[in-house]
Design a protein around this motif. Structure first.
Motif, mmCIF file in Angstrom:
data_model
loop_
_atom_site.group_PDB
_atom_site.id
_atom_site.type_symbol
_atom_site.label_atom_id
_atom_site.label_comp_id
_atom_site.label_asym_id
_atom_site.label_seq_id
_atom_site.Cartn_x
_atom_site.Cartn_y
_atom_site.Cartn_z
ATOM 1 N N ASN A 1 -36.751 19.045 137.429
ATOM 2 C CA ASN A 1 -35.849 18.586 138.481
ATOM 3 C C ASN A 1 -35.393 19.738 139.361
ATOM 4 O O ASN A 1 -35.129 20.844 138.871
ATOM 5 N N VAL A 2 -35.266 19.450 140.642
ATOM 6 C CA VAL A 2 -34.708 20.397 141.605
ATOM 7 C C VAL A 2 -33.404 19.812 142.125
ATOM 8 O O VAL A 2 -33.365 18.650 142.554
ATOM 9 N N LEU A 3 -32.334 20.597 142.039
ATOM 10 C CA LEU A 3 -31.046 20.221 142.607
ATOM 11 C C LEU A 3 -30.649 21.278 143.618
ATOM 12 O O LEU A 3 -30.985 22.455 143.464
ATOM 13 N N ALA A 4 -29.919 20.859 144.646
ATOM 14 C CA ALA A 4 -29.506 21.801 145.688
ATOM 15 C C ALA A 4 -28.132 21.420 146.217
ATOM 16 O O ALA A 4 -27.756 20.243 146.240
ATOM 17 N N ALA A 5 -27.379 22.439 146.619
ATOM 18 C CA ALA A 5 -26.076 22.235 147.257
ATOM 19 C C ALA A 5 -25.904 23.325 148.305
ATOM 20 O O ALA A 5 -26.413 24.437 148.136
ATOM 21 N N PRO A 6 -25.200 23.032 149.385
ATOM 22 C CA PRO A 6 -24.978 24.060 150.412
ATOM 23 C C PRO A 6 -24.259 25.272 149.841
ATOM 24 O O PRO A 6 -23.598 25.195 148.799
ATOM 25 N N GLU A 7 -24.365 26.405 150.543
ATOM 26 C CA GLU A 7 -23.777 27.649 150.057
ATOM 27 C C GLU A 7 -22.278 27.534 149.867
ATOM 28 O O GLU A 7 -21.707 28.149 148.952
ATOM 29 N N PHE A 8 -21.604 26.740 150.709
ATOM 30 C CA PHE A 8 -20.146 26.641 150.635
ATOM 31 C C PHE A 8 -19.707 25.196 150.406
ATOM 32 O O PHE A 8 -18.763 24.707 151.028
ATOM 33 N N SER A 9 -20.382 24.519 149.499
ATOM 34 C CA SER A 9 -20.019 23.140 149.183
ATOM 35 C C SER A 9 -20.477 22.801 147.772
ATOM 36 O O SER A 9 -21.505 23.300 147.306
ATOM 37 N N LEU A 10 -19.714 21.958 147.082
ATOM 38 C CA LEU A 10 -20.082 21.472 145.756
ATOM 39 C C LEU A 10 -20.658 20.068 145.822
ATOM 40 O O LEU A 10 -20.877 19.435 144.794
ATOM 41 N N ASP B 1 -12.608 25.073 150.851
ATOM 42 C CA ASP B 1 -11.720 24.268 151.698
ATOM 43 C C ASP B 1 -10.786 25.137 152.545
ATOM 44 O O ASP B 1 -10.100 24.620 153.430
ATOM 45 N N SER B 2 -10.749 26.421 152.246
ATOM 46 C CA SER B 2 -9.846 27.313 152.982
ATOM 47 C C SER B 2 -10.426 27.616 154.364
ATOM 48 O O SER B 2 -11.591 27.335 154.644
ATOM 49 N N ASP B 3 -9.598 28.191 155.213
ATOM 50 C CA ASP B 3 -10.046 28.547 156.566
ATOM 51 C C ASP B 3 -10.399 30.023 156.678
ATOM 52 O O ASP B 3 -10.428 30.593 157.765
ATOM 53 N N GLN B 4 -10.688 30.653 155.535
ATOM 54 C CA GLN B 4 -11.056 32.059 155.549
ATOM 55 C C GLN B 4 -12.460 32.244 156.122
ATOM 56 O O GLN B 4 -13.296 31.337 156.057
ATOM 57 N N PRO B 5 -12.748 33.415 156.668
ATOM 58 C CA PRO B 5 -14.093 33.675 157.188
ATOM 59 C C PRO B 5 -15.147 33.534 156.092
ATOM 60 O O PRO B 5 -14.868 33.725 154.907
#
Length: 365
Positions: A85-94, A235-239
């Motif tokens: 199986n291959v699973l994937a998630a964006p770099e800044f998301s769960l 979820d923060s607004d940090q860079p």
């Protein structure tokens, strides 16, 4: 075939490999009775196949699962595992990437019958910036469309682990809600967890089960704590560069906490490889299989036996997804573990993980 042509080359190729791989496994099936009776069958395999038969009987008679002819045949695989199986998630998301399939609906994984194909897909997704997890799958359910066989990838597992696997996969044949991986996998996981204590007692199986359960729960709590911390970061607004640094610190601290957690275990490496590879994709996987388990355990406690539990689960599955999730949240909030106390190692994941993102935790110490 016309449908596949309309779906595009990659999709057509994916379904072709899936169909070919599934047919290859089905064609290799041999009835358990024939394998067990063959004079050249290894005694250990005969013993394990007899165990499978007893697990099937328990699942049908006591758990009221639709066993039918599932796991009544055996397949010696060409490889170590049938599927990767291959699973994937964006770099800044769960939130996992999802793929949609005919009949089964959308799911957070892509399965391949050849490891090389899975690796190619994983590399493609990683090149697109995703966090990726590539892992073997020893068993899977075709949801009753075919009579799933026992395979060499799991037949020699210890009795309790083998029973848990078959209970989980057979549960998918009883309840499956198209397009909701979290619901389906948490339900099947709950069925196995609820069934195993009685099954162990009936088969006179003793040993360090309590420790293993407590260890698994401690690891799950540790990973869920990491999930919460990462979600707050994303979820923060940090860079993004700051978020990336904090993410690295959290994952480094997760690995350190696991080393502390498992230091006194009989098998401290049980989860080590998985923890070392942890990223957004693996943390999404943990959520899919575990996050709703307490809700289903509470639903079982409120039900009058297994059939009533399955009917209540089916009713939940028919609800609008938002309403379904609200009901599951309420069930989980009402869940109390007082009647199933498990002795074993304890660990405060919040305390350990509180060191995340300090200067010490920004590297893999």
């Amino acid at each position: 075939m016309a449908t596949l042509l309309l779906l595009g080359c990659e999709t057509a190729g994916y379904y072709t490999q899936a169909a070919t791989g599934q047919m290859r496994i089905l064609a290799a099936r041999e009835p358990i009775e024939d394998i067990a009776a063959a004079p050249d069958t290894d005694a250990k395999l005969q013993q394990q196949l007899a165990l499978v038969q007893s697990i099937r009987a328990y699942a049908s008679g006591e758990l009221k699962l639709p066993v039918g002819r599932a796991y009544g045949a055996y397949v010696k695989l060409e490889d170590d595992y049938p599927v990767w199986n291959v699973l994937a998630a964006p770099e800044f998301s769960l939130k996992p990437k999802r793929w949609c399939y005919p009949i089964a609906g959308c799911a957070s994984y892509r399965g391949y019958f050849r490891k090389s194909s899975a690796r190619d897909k994983a590399e493609q997704l990683a090149g697109e910036g995703y966090d990726v997890y590539l892992g073997p799958v020893p068993a899977y359910s075709t949801l009753g469309w075919f009579d799933d066989p026992v395979m060499s990838s799991f037949v020699h597992w210890p009795p309790e682990r083998l029973a848990g696997l078959l209970f989980h996969e057979l549960a998918h044949r009883r309840v499956y809600i198209s397009g909701d991986t979290q619901f389906n996998e948490s339900f099947a996981t709950a069925v196995a967890q609820l069934a195993l204590p009685d099954w162990r007692r009936r088969h006179g199986i003793d040993g360090p089960a309590a420790n293993r359960i407590a260890e698994a729960r401690a690891v799950n709590a540790l990973m869920m704590t990491a999930r919460r911390q990462l979600k707050a970061i994303y979820d923060s607004d940090q860079p993004r560069d700051v978020q990336r640094q904090q993410k690295a610190g959290t994952l480094a601290q997760l690995r350190q906490c696991y080393r502390e957690l498992s230091a006194g275990w009989a098998y401290p490496n049980r989860y080590r490889a998985y923890i070392e590879k942890t990223n957004n994709a693996t943390l999404a996987l943990v959520s899919e299989y575990q996050s709703r388990v307490p809700a289903f355990q509470q639903l079982y406690r409120q039900s009058d036996g297994w059939e009533d539990f399955y009917r209540a689960t089916e009713k939940l599955g028919k609800l609008d997804k938002d309403e379904r999730n609200r009901r599951l949240d309420t069930l989980a909030a009402n869940y109390q573990d007082s009647s199933r106390k498990v002795t074993g190692p304890s660990f405060n994941s919040e305390t350990c993980m509180s060191a995340a993102n300090t200067p010490l935790a920004t590297g893999d110490n």
